[in-house]
Structure formats: C-alpha cells, structure tokens
Design a protein around this motif. Structure first.
Motif, mmCIF file in Angstrom:
data_model
loop_
_atom_site.group_PDB
_atom_site.id
_atom_site.type_symbol
_atom_site.label_atom_id
_atom_site.label_comp_id
_atom_site.label_asym_id
_atom_site.label_seq_id
_atom_site.Cartn_x
_atom_site.Cartn_y
_atom_site.Cartn_z
ATOM 1 N N ASP A 122 -7.483 14.542 19.430
ATOM 2 C CA ASP A 122 -7.698 15.440 18.301
ATOM 3 C C ASP A 122 -7.520 14.736 16.960
ATOM 4 O OD1 ASP A 122 -8.092 17.382 20.186
ATOM 5 O OD2 ASP A 122 -6.080 18.257 19.998
ATOM 6 N N MET A 123 -6.536 13.839 16.883
ATOM 7 C CA MET A 123 -6.187 13.249 15.585
ATOM 8 C C MET A 123 -6.617 11.799 15.442
ATOM 9 S SD MET A 123 -2.312 14.781 15.208
ATOM 10 C CE MET A 123 -1.778 13.901 16.676
ATOM 11 N N GLY A 124 -6.826 11.091 16.549
ATOM 12 C CA GLY A 124 -7.049 9.655 16.489
ATOM 13 C C GLY A 124 -8.415 9.254 15.996
ATOM 14 N N GLY A 125 -8.503 7.993 15.613
ATOM 15 C CA GLY A 125 -9.785 7.432 15.200
ATOM 16 C C GLY A 125 -10.066 7.495 13.721
ATOM 17 N N LYS A 126 -9.173 8.061 12.926
ATOM 18 C CA LYS A 126 -9.409 8.168 11.488
ATOM 19 C C LYS A 126 -8.070 8.188 10.761
ATOM 20 C CE LYS A 126 -11.625 11.991 12.097
ATOM 21 N NZ LYS A 126 -12.372 13.255 11.904
ATOM 22 N N ASN A 127 -8.123 7.869 9.472
ATOM 23 C CA ASN A 127 -6.933 7.910 8.611
ATOM 24 C C ASN A 127 -5.770 7.097 9.186
ATOM 25 O OD1 ASN A 127 -8.100 9.592 6.610
ATOM 26 N ND2 ASN A 127 -7.696 11.389 7.862
ATOM 27 N N ASN A 128 -6.081 5.918 9.678
ATOM 28 C CA ASN A 128 -5.071 4.978 10.173
ATOM 29 C C ASN A 128 -4.296 5.492 11.373
ATOM 30 O OD1 ASN A 128 -5.718 3.344 7.907
ATOM 31 N ND2 ASN A 128 -4.220 4.421 6.655
ATOM 32 N N VAL A 129 -4.857 6.394 12.136
ATOM 33 C CA VAL A 129 -4.236 6.918 13.350
ATOM 34 C C VAL A 129 -5.026 6.400 14.545
ATOM 35 C CG1 VAL A 129 -3.583 8.985 14.649
ATOM 36 C CG2 VAL A 129 -3.431 8.972 12.156
ATOM 37 N N ILE A 130 -4.335 5.853 15.525
ATOM 38 C CA ILE A 130 -5.003 5.266 16.671
ATOM 39 C C ILE A 130 -5.672 6.345 17.512
ATOM 40 C CG2 ILE A 130 -3.013 5.389 18.233
ATOM 41 C CD1 ILE A 130 -3.836 2.576 19.232
ATOM 42 N N GLY A 131 -6.824 6.006 18.091
ATOM 43 C CA GLY A 131 -7.530 6.904 18.994
ATOM 44 C C GLY A 131 -7.450 6.394 20.421
ATOM 45 N N ASP B 117 -2.290 -5.341 10.247
ATOM 46 C CA ASP B 117 -3.059 -6.577 10.266
ATOM 47 C C ASP B 117 -3.154 -7.084 8.828
ATOM 48 O OD1 ASP B 117 -4.772 -8.678 10.644
ATOM 49 O OD2 ASP B 117 -6.477 -7.483 11.339
ATOM 50 N N ARG B 118 -2.297 -8.029 8.464
ATOM 51 C CA ARG B 118 -2.202 -8.470 7.067
ATOM 52 C C ARG B 118 -3.470 -9.178 6.607
ATOM 53 N NH1 ARG B 118 3.135 -11.532 5.442
ATOM 54 N NH2 ARG B 118 2.497 -10.738 3.395
ATOM 55 N N GLU B 119 -4.102 -9.933 7.493
ATOM 56 C CA GLU B 119 -5.276 -10.693 7.100
ATOM 57 C C GLU B 119 -6.446 -9.781 6.739
ATOM 58 O OE1 GLU B 119 -3.307 -11.362 9.570
ATOM 59 O OE2 GLU B 119 -2.467 -13.261 8.849
ATOM 60 N N ASN B 120 -6.636 -8.729 7.522
ATOM 61 C CA ASN B 120 -7.777 -7.830 7.299
ATOM 62 C C ASN B 120 -7.376 -6.506 6.669
ATOM 63 O OD1 ASN B 120 -9.649 -9.642 8.636
ATOM 64 N ND2 ASN B 120 -8.665 -9.028 10.556
ATOM 65 N N LYS B 121 -6.093 -6.335 6.345
ATOM 66 C CA LYS B 121 -5.590 -5.115 5.699
ATOM 67 C C LYS B 121 -5.978 -3.871 6.505
ATOM 68 C CE LYS B 121 -5.434 -6.941 1.001
ATOM 69 N NZ LYS B 121 -5.694 -8.341 1.420
ATOM 70 N N ARG B 122 -5.628 -3.911 7.782
ATOM 71 C CA ARG B 122 -5.865 -2.771 8.659
ATOM 72 C C ARG B 122 -4.527 -2.219 9.147
ATOM 73 N NH1 ARG B 122 -9.914 -4.359 13.309
ATOM 74 N NH2 ARG B 122 -8.458 -6.125 13.467
ATOM 75 N N TYR B 123 -4.492 -0.913 9.375
ATOM 76 C CA TYR B 123 -3.264 -0.239 9.750
ATOM 77 C C TYR B 123 -3.569 0.736 10.890
ATOM 78 C CZ TYR B 123 -2.360 -1.693 4.896
ATOM 79 O OH TYR B 123 -2.269 -2.397 3.736
ATOM 80 N N LEU B 124 -2.571 0.930 11.753
ATOM 81 C CA LEU B 124 -2.716 1.878 12.860
ATOM 82 C C LEU B 124 -1.356 2.487 13.182
ATOM 83 C CD1 LEU B 124 -5.144 0.490 15.629
ATOM 84 C CD2 LEU B 124 -5.420 2.499 14.176
ATOM 85 N N LEU B 125 -1.288 3.807 13.154
ATOM 86 C CA LEU B 125 -0.105 4.529 13.616
ATOM 87 C C LEU B 125 -0.283 4.813 15.100
ATOM 88 C CD1 LEU B 125 2.560 5.976 12.902
ATOM 89 C CD2 LEU B 125 1.214 8.038 12.464
ATOM 90 N N VAL B 126 0.653 4.349 15.922
ATOM 91 C CA VAL B 126 0.501 4.402 17.377
ATOM 92 C C VAL B 126 1.687 5.140 17.988
ATOM 93 C CG1 VAL B 126 -0.776 2.229 17.351
ATOM 94 C CG2 VAL B 126 1.688 2.204 17.772
#
Length: 468
Positions: A118-127, A194-203
């Motif tokens: 329901d929540m994953g895949g967007k806004n830095n939330v893992i799917g 991910d510091r190199e690519n500035k990516r974030y994921l809440l897991v």
C-alpha cells in the motif's frame, strides 16, 4: 679467517632458524585467522543453501550471493536475477531478499506485506517486488540500494547533507503516517542512505502498527514460550521488542490511568504501598529499539500515536549533530528515563508524565543539557555565543564565575538556559558548522510531550528543511 667463517655460518644458521620460526608462526596465525573467519562464512553459506532447498522457486529465479543483514525476526540476503548472471555487476539489477523467521504468524506476515504494497515504492519508502512462500518459508523480494553503515559517516555530514537526509526521512514518515500507520522502529539502520547517488529508503515494517482502534494483527511469534521480563530488560545490547498484538479479548483500560490519590501512603515517595502494588500493571505497546523510544513508550502510556516515529527522527538528528552513535545507551526503560532526565531536565519530564497520567519520582533534579553546548563540546568546536542576559531572578553566574547549577566554569558548563526557549532560532549563528535552526528543529522533535510534538508534515515546514 676460519674463525670468522664459522661465526658467519652460525649467524646464517640462526637467521634461517628464525626465519623458519617466523614463517611457521605466520602460517599458524593465518590458519587461526582462517579458522575464525571460515565458520561464519560457512554458516552463512549453509543458511543460503537451506533456504534454497526449502524454497526451490527462489533458486530458479534468483542467485543468492551473501547475507547483508540480520534482525530479530528476519534475515536479509543480496540477490540478483539468474538471467543477468553474465552481465557485469554494475549492469545487474540487485534485490534484497528478506527471509522471515518460520515462527512468524501468517497474519503478522500479511500485515507487513500489505504495508509494503500500500505504501511502498514512493516517497523514500521501500516497496515489494515479489513474495514467495512454501510451507513455513516466506521471503519478500525488495529493491536494494548500496549503502554504508550510519556509524561510518555520522561525523562526516555537513549542514546541507544533514538537511537533505532529515527531509528525506521526514518525507517518508509523512507518507507512512498518512496511512494511519506507525513504523515503530525508525533508526539509521532502517533508513538506507546511498550517499553517492543521494537515494534513501525507509525499510523494515515488521513492527508497524496502525493508529486506528481496529482488530490488530497477531503477535510476531506464534510460539507461546517467552523469556522472562527480567531477562529482556537486563540485556546490555539495544534490541527490538515485539508488539503485544494478541487477537484474544483484552482486559486493558484504554483510557489514561489516574495517578494515586494524594492521601495514598506512597504518594510522592520512592516506595510503593500495598494498595498500589495490588493494582494491575499498565499495558502498552513497547515495540522498537532501545535508545529510540520516546517518553510515552517508556512510561507505558497506552494511547500512542505517530509521534513515536517523530521522536526517533529527533534522536537521529541529535546523533548527527553531536557525531555520536548511538546517542542513548541505556539497557532498560528506567535507565532510558534517567538519560532523558539528564538531557531534557527533570521538570519537563515530570510535567509530561503528569499530563499522561503517570508520576515520575526521582532522587535528584537535573536542569537539562543544552544541545548546542553539547555538540560543540563533543565536536571540539567553539561554544555557542551567550544568549541575552536573563532577568535578575534567574540563577545566572557572573562573567568568568562558575555556573550556579553545575559549579563548572563557563567554558565547561553544559546547563540549559531556561530563559531562552530551545526552539528559538538565532539568525546568523552556527555551532560546529551547523546553523542554529538545526538545533531548534532537534528541540522540536525531542519534545517530551507527544501532544506538543510536531507531526512529520509540520516538521518539514521548519526553516532548517524548508530551503532544501
């Protein structure tokens, strides 16, 4: 001449023997090192082999390479598609394969899976990309991003990077809270960066809980055997505690409990009378990791909201500002309350406890610590500039004299100035390279009263994050 040659021969023979001994010692050392490393690698490979045997479908689709994480209720492995085996590593698509413990209740697994769907895949939330099951073996296949440990870069982040990091974390929390869900285990290891690519994921939504009063999912384990509470609270390592989400009827009063009457024998004392000891103990959700639990969880308040996650985000912010992780190191709830008392002060905690229907009794009264001074001390930077002079009624120390509270010189004093709100922003002031707005945001997020604590959406409007 013959005598000198004999001495040289003895020296050469001694050197050969010493070289052989060093070589043997080095070989023994290498063998010992290999012996200490191999069992761990062999154990991980055996775990992967057992997993693939229990779940043949996983072996047909993915190549499982190694273990990248392990928690209380799951193990995570790094995997890639078998059809991409011939591609270079940088062109493959990598996945995080989460294997749930076999004792996990099916409804608990379904609850976590629905949160990811329901929540994953967007806004830095893992799917979740795929879920596979065979008998009691269940795995979630999720996206993977390369990341480093939080302890490796907690002291390297500057103000701009910290603002981006906190904005990404609060954006993820705002998205999760919009579904009426409390994550309950917000911490750096569950927010991949991910510091190199500035990516974030809440897991890791294994402890997620809905705010609405609806039938809750079953407990995280279906096994009825439990360790005693004394063992759980005496451990020296921070760990997660499972949610108490039984499906059976409960005899728990949801309303906030009332404090003892003033005429009670133990009112205002450190002991407990027989009448109060006979009262049923309070029951409240305590899920989460030690060091990130807010006062309402430590005080066992049953009515808990998404403010639990906001407090944890404040602890993460304080860790970066002070370049210390973990920020709190208490082993149990009582020690955790003592740490909060040192940081926030005794009176704010007691006011919060009274507002939540609890009474906090302490043997000493702490004034609280100024986070700005603490950051400057731990980072070896210059202390923050002094605030405007307080009124004469306040206990202020003359210039160059020791503090009236801690009896320390001004350059070593960490006491908080209660005449100036900690949430006030001093324009143009920086402490250890961070603007004063960052400390004001930390004071907002670490508000002890959950009713006054800002939401994730409100925190995103703070001046420190608004310009990102």
């Amino acid at each position: 001449m013959s005598r000198s040659r004999g001495i040289e021969a003895k020296v050469q023979q001694k050197e050969v023997l010493q070289t052989r001994r060093n070589g043997w010692n080095e070989n023994i050392k290498n063998k010992n090192e290999d012996h200490s490393i191999c069992p761990k690698d062999d154990a991980e490979m055996q775990q992967i082999k057992d997993l693939l045997q229990k779940l043949p479908k996983l072996d047909k689709i993915f190549s499982v390479h190694r273990k990248i994480g392990e928690g209380t209720f799951s193990s995570v492995y790094l995997g890639s598609l078998r059809q991409h085996a011939r591609l270079p590593p940088d062109q493959r698509r990598w996945f995080a394969i989460k294997h749930l413990v076999p004792t996990a209740h099916p409804a608990r697994v379904e609850h976590e899976l629905r949160c990811l769907q329901d929540m994953g895949g967007k806004n830095n939330v893992i799917g979740v990309d795929l879920c596979l099951r065979h008998l009691d073996t269940i795995v979630f296949v999720m996206p993977y991003i390369p990341h480093r440990k939080f302890s490796e870069y907690v002291g390297e982040m500057d103000a701009a990077e910290l603002a981006r990091y906190m904005r990404a974390l609060l954006t993820a929390l705002r998205h999760v809270h919009s579904f009426g869900v409390i994550h309950r285990d917000v911490k750096p290891s569950n927010f991949l960066y991910d510091r190199e690519n500035k990516r974030y994921l809440l897991v890791d939504f294994g402890l997620a809980q809905r705010v609405v009063a609806a039938p809750a999912p079953p407990p995280a384990h279906s096994n009825t055997l439990k360790r005693p509470r004394e063992e759980d609270e005496s451990t020296q390592e921070p760990k997660r505690i499972a949610l108490d989400l039984r499906t059976g009827p409960r005899s728990v009063n949801v309303a906030l409990p009332r404090p003892p009457a003033p005429g009670c024998a133990c009112a205002g004392a450190g002991g407990v009378c027989a009448a109060c000891a006979a009262r049923p103990p309070p029951r409240a959700p305590r899920a989460g990791t030690q060091g990130f639990r807010p006062p309402e969880v430590l005080l066992k308040v049953s009515a808990q909201t998404t403010a639990v996650d906001v407090w944890a985000a404040g602890v993460v912010l304080a860790s970066v500002l002070c370049a210390r992780y973990p920020f709190f190191r208490a082993a149990d709830d009582v020690a955790a309350l003592a740490e909060l008392q040192d940081l926030l002060g005794t009176q704010p905690l007691q006011r919060t406890a009274a507002a939540l229907g609890r009474r906090l009794v302490t043997s000493v009264c702490r004034p609280g610590v100024c986070l700005r001074k603490l950051c400057a001390r731990l980072r070896g930077a210059a202390p923050p500039p002094a605030a405007p002079a307080p009124p004469p009624a306040a206990p202020a120390a003359p210039p160059g004299r020791a503090c009236a509270r801690c009896r320390l010189p001004p350059e070593h004093c960490l006491c908080r100035d209660h005449t100036v709100p900690a949430t006030r922003i001093a324009e143009g002031v920086t402490v250890a390279g961070f603007p004063d707005a960052a400390f004001a945001l930390a004071a907002h997020l670490l508000e002890p009263d959950p009713r006054l604590r800002p939401t994730a959406a409100q925190a995103l409007e703070h001046p420190f994050l608004r310009e990102v």
